[in-house]
Design an enzyme around this catalytic site. Structure first.
Site, mmCIF file in Angstrom:
data_model
loop_
_atom_site.group_PDB
_atom_site.id
_atom_site.type_symbol
_atom_site.label_atom_id
_atom_site.label_comp_id
_atom_site.label_asym_id
_atom_site.label_seq_id
_atom_site.Cartn_x
_atom_site.Cartn_y
_atom_site.Cartn_z
ATOM 1 N N ARG A 65 23.693 28.913 52.965
ATOM 2 C CA ARG A 65 23.979 30.297 53.373
ATOM 3 C C ARG A 65 23.274 31.303 52.479
ATOM 4 N NH1 ARG A 65 28.323 27.273 54.164
ATOM 5 N NH2 ARG A 65 29.093 27.669 52.070
ATOM 6 N N GLU A 102 33.851 18.776 41.465
ATOM 7 C CA GLU A 102 35.222 18.398 41.128
ATOM 8 C C GLU A 102 35.314 16.861 41.017
ATOM 9 O OE1 GLU A 102 37.976 19.967 43.898
ATOM 10 O OE2 GLU A 102 39.730 19.281 42.768
HETATM 11 P P1 AMP Z 1 30.296 26.550 42.933
HETATM 12 O O1 AMP Z 1 29.163 25.655 42.508
HETATM 13 O O2 AMP Z 1 31.645 25.966 42.664
HETATM 14 O O3 AMP Z 1 30.151 27.949 42.358
HETATM 15 O O4 AMP Z 1 30.243 26.670 44.518
HETATM 16 C C1 AMP Z 1 29.369 27.568 45.121
HETATM 17 C C2 AMP Z 1 28.736 27.002 46.364
HETATM 18 O O5 AMP Z 1 29.666 26.335 47.195
HETATM 19 C C3 AMP Z 1 28.121 28.113 47.184
HETATM 20 O O6 AMP Z 1 26.825 27.708 47.605
HETATM 21 C C4 AMP Z 1 29.087 28.319 48.335
HETATM 22 O O7 AMP Z 1 28.376 28.483 49.542
HETATM 23 C C5 AMP Z 1 29.949 27.074 48.376
HETATM 24 N N1 AMP Z 1 31.396 27.378 48.335
HETATM 25 C C6 AMP Z 1 32.259 27.060 47.327
HETATM 26 N N2 AMP Z 1 33.513 27.444 47.613
HETATM 27 C C7 AMP Z 1 33.475 28.039 48.833
HETATM 28 C C8 AMP Z 1 34.453 28.671 49.678
HETATM 29 N N3 AMP Z 1 35.740 28.781 49.320
HETATM 30 N N4 AMP Z 1 34.044 29.198 50.863
HETATM 31 C C9 AMP Z 1 32.736 29.109 51.227
HETATM 32 N N5 AMP Z 1 31.777 28.526 50.481
HETATM 33 C C10 AMP Z 1 32.124 27.995 49.298
#
Ligand code: AMP
Length: 177
Positions: A65, A102
């Site tokens: 996205r 995770e």
């Molecule tokens: P992180 O590495 O944990 O910061 O996760 C970020 C990535 O995961 C981004 O590319 C987001 O598109 C996706 N992502 C994580 N959590 C969500 C959520 N609650 N809703 C939509 N996309 C998420």
């Protein structure tokens, strides 16, 4: 130039989808923002407001996205667009970066010739959660000698403290929870 769009209007359009893609996750669905011409243009305005056309060499977008917002921001800033993709998707030679999830780990990749050393980069993704994905993308940009001016996110899940993983790179988010 679109009429001014506020972050509150963008926030209203973001759809919460409980238990997607798995139980306990509240998915932030940005497709209603994309589908609204004014909100989509407004989101790009807000994500790029600090930068004049020509002041950024490349907008780096994160799979998948992030590509949508980063590509639109790139054309507005007269900058190139560079994808950071999940491992195995880019056809040419790549550099890779592992990061922790995770459960387990994931790997993102960038083409070895995607950035010139010293390139001024704006990094964009749709959402900052734990920061692992963005931190891995930052590491890839740094490996190629790029300089990140700012990391921009439509949404930040503040309670996950993702910003702390960005190594002091200035971060902007339009909507936070
Ligand atoms: P992180 O590495 O944990 O910061 O996760 C970020 C990535 O995961 C981004 O590319 C987001 O598109 C996706 N992502 C994580 N959590 C969500 C959520 N609650 N809703 C939509 N996309 C998420």
């Amino acid at each position: 130039m679109p009429a001014t769009v506020t972050a509150a209007e963008i926030e209203k359009a973001i759809r919460n989808v409980p238990d997607f893609p798995k139980p306990g996750i509240q998915f932030k669905d940005i497709t209603p923002v994309l589908a609204d011409a004014r909100l989509f243009a407004g989101a790009i305005e807000l994500l790029t407001e600090k930068f004049k056309p020509g002041s950024v060499d490349a907008v780096v977008g994160i799979d998948a996205r992030g590509f949508i917002f980063a590509a639109a921001a790139a054309t507005k800033l007269h900058a190139g667009f560079v994808p950071v993709r999940k491992k195995g998707k880019l056809p040419y030679s790549t550099i890779e970066q592992d990061y922790a999830l995770e459960y387990g780990h994931a790997t993102v990749a960038m083409h070895t010739d995607a950035l010139k050393p010293g390139a001024r980069v704006l990094l964009i993704d749709d959402l900052l959660a734990t920061g692992g994905t963005a931190a891995a993308a930052i590491a890839l940009v740094h490996k190629l000698g790029g300089k990140i001016l700012e990391a921009g996110f439509l949404i930040e899940l503040k309670f996950l403290n993702g910003r702390e993983k960005l190594g002091g790179i200035p971060a902007r988010s339009l909507v936070s929870y």
